[in-house]
Scaffold this motif. Structure first.
Motif, PDB file in Angstrom:
ATOM      1  N   UNK A   1       2.334  -0.588  10.032  1.00  0.00           N
ATOM      2  CA  UNK A   1       1.178  -1.306  10.539  1.00  0.00           C
ATOM      3  C   UNK A   1       0.003  -1.099   9.601  1.00  0.00           C
ATOM      4  N   UNK A   2      -0.711  -2.173   9.386  1.00  0.00           N
ATOM      5  CA  UNK A   2      -1.953  -2.138   8.612  1.00  0.00           C
ATOM      6  C   UNK A   2      -3.126  -2.217   9.575  1.00  0.00           C
ATOM      7  N   UNK A   3      -4.046  -1.290   9.423  1.00  0.00           N
ATOM      8  CA  UNK A   3      -5.315  -1.353  10.156  1.00  0.00           C
ATOM      9  C   UNK A   3      -6.413  -1.681   9.147  1.00  0.00           C
ATOM     10  N   UNK A   4      -6.851  -2.956   9.111  1.00  0.00           N
ATOM     11  CA  UNK A   4      -7.845  -3.327   8.097  1.00  0.00           C
ATOM     12  C   UNK A   4      -9.252  -2.865   8.428  1.00  0.00           C
ATOM     13  N   UNK A   5      -9.460  -2.324   9.644  1.00  0.00           N
ATOM     14  CA  UNK A   5     -10.822  -1.977  10.036  1.00  0.00           C
ATOM     15  C   UNK A   5     -11.699  -3.211  10.022  1.00  0.00           C
ATOM     16  N   UNK A   6     -12.829  -3.124   9.372  1.00  0.00           N
ATOM     17  CA  UNK A   6     -13.729  -4.271   9.283  1.00  0.00           C
ATOM     18  C   UNK A   6     -13.585  -5.072   8.015  1.00  0.00           C
ATOM     19  N   UNK A   7     -12.534  -4.793   7.221  1.00  0.00           N
ATOM     20  CA  UNK A   7     -12.358  -5.447   5.928  1.00  0.00           C
ATOM     21  C   UNK A   7     -11.873  -6.892   6.094  1.00  0.00           C
ATOM     22  N   UNK A   8     -12.134  -7.703   5.070  1.00  0.00           N
ATOM     23  CA  UNK A   8     -11.685  -9.104   5.079  1.00  0.00           C
ATOM     24  C   UNK A   8     -10.508  -9.341   4.147  1.00  0.00           C
ATOM     25  N   UNK A   9     -10.121  -8.316   3.376  1.00  0.00           N
ATOM     26  CA  UNK A   9      -8.948  -8.432   2.498  1.00  0.00           C
ATOM     27  C   UNK A   9      -8.433  -7.037   2.181  1.00  0.00           C
ATOM     28  N   UNK A  10      -7.102  -6.894   2.206  1.00  0.00           N
ATOM     29  CA  UNK A  10      -6.461  -5.630   1.845  1.00  0.00           C
ATOM     30  C   UNK A  10      -5.301  -5.921   0.902  1.00  0.00           C
ATOM     31  N   UNK A  11      -5.177  -5.121  -0.154  1.00  0.00           N
ATOM     32  CA  UNK A  11      -4.089  -5.262  -1.116  1.00  0.00           C
ATOM     33  C   UNK A  11      -3.024  -4.214  -0.819  1.00  0.00           C
ATOM     34  N   UNK A  12      -1.812  -4.662  -0.537  1.00  0.00           N
ATOM     35  CA  UNK A  12      -0.705  -3.783  -0.172  1.00  0.00           C
ATOM     36  C   UNK A  12       0.313  -3.699  -1.307  1.00  0.00           C
ATOM     37  N   UNK A  13       0.920  -2.505  -1.431  1.00  0.00           N
ATOM     38  CA  UNK A  13       1.910  -2.282  -2.481  1.00  0.00           C
ATOM     39  C   UNK A  13       3.012  -1.390  -1.905  1.00  0.00           C
ATOM     40  N   UNK A  14       4.271  -1.836  -2.015  1.00  0.00           N
ATOM     41  CA  UNK A  14       5.386  -1.135  -1.386  1.00  0.00           C
ATOM     42  C   UNK A  14       6.596  -1.113  -2.315  1.00  0.00           C
ATOM     43  N   UNK A  15       7.208   0.076  -2.451  1.00  0.00           N
ATOM     44  CA  UNK A  15       8.453   0.241  -3.185  1.00  0.00           C
ATOM     45  C   UNK A  15       9.337   1.215  -2.418  1.00  0.00           C
ATOM     46  N   UNK A  16      10.629   0.939  -2.368  1.00  0.00           N
ATOM     47  CA  UNK A  16      11.588   1.891  -1.805  1.00  0.00           C
ATOM     48  C   UNK A  16      12.090   2.768  -2.951  1.00  0.00           C
ATOM     49  N   UNK A  17      12.039   4.077  -2.733  1.00  0.00           N
ATOM     50  CA  UNK A  17      12.430   5.006  -3.787  1.00  0.00           C
ATOM     51  C   UNK A  17      13.504   5.965  -3.292  1.00  0.00           C
ATOM     52  N   UNK A  18      14.279   6.508  -4.244  1.00  0.00           N
ATOM     53  CA  UNK A  18      15.248   7.569  -4.004  1.00  0.00           C
ATOM     54  C   UNK A  18      15.133   8.545  -5.160  1.00  0.00           C
ATOM     55  N   UNK A  19      14.964   9.826  -4.841  1.00  0.00           N
ATOM     56  CA  UNK A  19      14.775  10.839  -5.889  1.00  0.00           C
ATOM     57  C   UNK A  19      13.620  10.451  -6.805  1.00  0.00           C
TER      58      UNK A  19
END
Length: 532
Positions: free
Chosen positions: A500-518
């Motif tokens: 879940x993203x909680x943007x608070x009072x922001x109007x834009x959020x940049x998200x970055x996601x990677x699945x990693x192992x070791x």
């Protein structure tokens, strides 16, 4: 950047007759040439009838033209061609005598396209046969006009572009490419229907003073040798700020490959120039189905921007139909490739019996090199892949634009070469799980948003990985993240990230996601811009 005009609601399916969506999306023009000489530009003349063809002359022509003030082509047409409706325009068809190389067994047939409707600016066509140039002269007797009464007096109206038919795997010639409108062109792989559009040159998109649309002015098409499976096309592009000469080699197949060598000649320093630009339509999909009253689950011809940057990172950025104009820049050095990609390939992803979005091509570009006086480079140097997302209320609007923007302005002649893949899937994928789905919905409370991101592939389940070794590498800026969970489904070779993203009072959020192992990535990197 301006949006393409909206088409009337009823449209035929794409096919040999020019479909309404692309007619409206590709309005533009060409070069007014009279008797083989450049209108309002007496010197130098283009390679004309009976002359030996030298590709260098097209580059010389672009250089000379760039030294002169820009002269817009005249788009005047005699009645009734100057005020055609869409239905009247698509009723104009080339008769068999107008088709170039038909019946010669060369694997390609060229159909000159008439001027009219939105395609009023003239483009001159030439063929090169046995090394000699022959201008393709306009002849009203080689077209049928439906219910229109064509003017009786002979007049050379030139053309608006051309359509290319190719023999895929030896079959009868079928749609392969179309060059028509501004400096736009499209191509297909076997079994596909038209979708994403390429641009020969992109200037000042999304700027307050307006985008500048360069024009195709002339083409020279080399007659293909029997059995080679390729055709070479030369083009001259002209615009207020620059000219360009293009050398294109097109090879149709399961993936249609187009090698492009573009020489760019600025008239003025180009502060904002796009190389290898491409546009596609995105109305809605799983990430932004809210406020859409539509029976279909999705309507788009591309669903994301894919990048392999110069540091070896594989990136995936789902595109959106935003509430407000969005501009994103992905800084890079010598990119390995980028493109607007259609990953959802099942009929059930769209449930659209007319548009058949699942058949639209992905367009992937791999840079080959660049050159400027005294500055030779193997790659494209520093810059950014730029993505522009424009709000749209219609599926006919090509509202997603991607291109390479060099870091420094281009003030003198430069050349860029690259390879386009018009394909079903991007070639040479790295051994990583790819993003196979992004879903966004209401979170637990307030403005929170729930994300479900799926990655599919062998890498997260490779032999030797300890059970439970997978983890999420997830970041946002600004905003905060809660409820981070990872679910693995070996039977489907899929892992799902839930957060879940909680943007608070922001109007834009940049998200970055990677699945990693070791601590090593086993998935590509998913990027996302959240806006309300």
């Amino acid at each position: 950047m301006t949006r393409h005009p909206t088409a009337p609601p009823s449209r035929p399916q794409p096919g040999p007759a020019l479909d309404r969506r692309r007619v409206l999306a590709l309005a533009g023009g060409g070069l007014a040439w009279a008797g083989g000489a450049l209108a309002q530009q007496p010197e130098p003349s283009p390679p004309g009838d009976g002359e030996r063809f030298d590709p260098a002359r097209v580059v010389d022509l672009a250089r000379a033209l760039a030294k002169k003030p820009y002269a817009a082509p005249s788009n005047a047409l005699p009645d009734p061609f100057g005020a055609l409706s869409y239905e009247q325009y698509v009723a104009i068809r080339a008769l068999p005598p107008a088709l170039i190389w038909a019946g010669e067994g060369r694997g390609f047939v060229v159909e000159p396209l008439h001027r009219g409707f939105l395609f009023t600016n003239p483009v001159t066509l030439h063929v090169v046969e046995d090394g000699v140039v022959r201008r393709v002269a306009y002849d009203r007797g080689r077209f049928e006009f439906g219910k229109l009464k064509a003017p009786e007096e002979p007049r050379d109206l030139a053309f608006s572009g051309f359509r290319l038919y190719a023999s895929f795997a030896g079959a009868s010639p079928a749609d392969c490419a179309i060059f028509q409108g501004a400096s736009f062109f499209r191509a297909l792989a076997a079994g596909q229907s038209y979708g994403v559009t390429a641009r020969a040159l992109t200037l000042r998109p999304a700027e307050a003073k307006g985008e500048e649309f360069p024009l195709f002015r002339a083409f020279w098409l080399e007659r293909p040798a029997v059995g080679t499976g390729q055709i070479v096309i030369h083009a001259l592009v002209d615009s207020e700020s620059a000219t360009a000469a293009l050398h294109m080699t097109l090879r149709p197949g399961e993936a249609t490959i187009v090698d492009v060598e573009a020489t760019l000649c600025p008239r003025t320093p180009l502060e904002h120039v796009g190389i290898a630009g491409m546009t596609g339509a995105y109305l809605f999909g799983p990430t932004d189905h809210r406020n859409v009253d539509d029976a279909r689950p999705a309507a788009h011809e591309i669903d994301g921007l894919q990048i392999r940057n110069g540091w070896g990172e594989a990136l995936w950025r789902p595109v959106q139909n935003p509430e407000t104009l969005q501009i994103s820049a992905f800084l890079d050095q010598d990119p390995k490739g980028f493109g607007l990609v259609q990953r959802a390939r099942a009929y059930g992803d769209y449930q659209d019996d007319v548009q058949r979005w699942e058949r639209r091509p992905s367009l992937w570009v791999e840079p080959l090199g660049t050159w400027a006086p005294d500055v030779p480079q193997h790659g494209w140097g520093p810059g950014a892949v730029q993505l522009i997302e424009i709000p749209s209320e219609s599926e006919v609007n090509e509202n997603i634009l991607a291109y390479w923007r060099p870091k420094e302005p281009i003030a003198k002649e430069a050349a860029f070469s690259y390879r386009q893949f018009w394909c079903w899937s991007v070639p040479g994928q790295p051994p990583l799980a790819v993003c196979s789905g992004t879903r966004v919905g209401r979170g637990a409370s307030g403005r929170r948003r729930l994300f479900l991101v799926d990655f599919t592939g062998e890498a997260p389940f490779a032999e030797g990985l300890a059970p439970g070794s997978l983890r999420l590498s997830l970041h946002t800026g600004p905003g905060s993240l809660t409820r981070q969970q990872l679910y693995a489904y070996p039977e489907r070779k899929t892992v799902r990230a839930v957060f879940e993203l909680d943007p608070g009072g922001e109007t834009a959020c940049e998200l970055r996601l990677t699945v990693k192992a070791a601590d090593k990535p086993v998935s590509e990197t998913w990027l996302y811009r959240w806006t309300p």
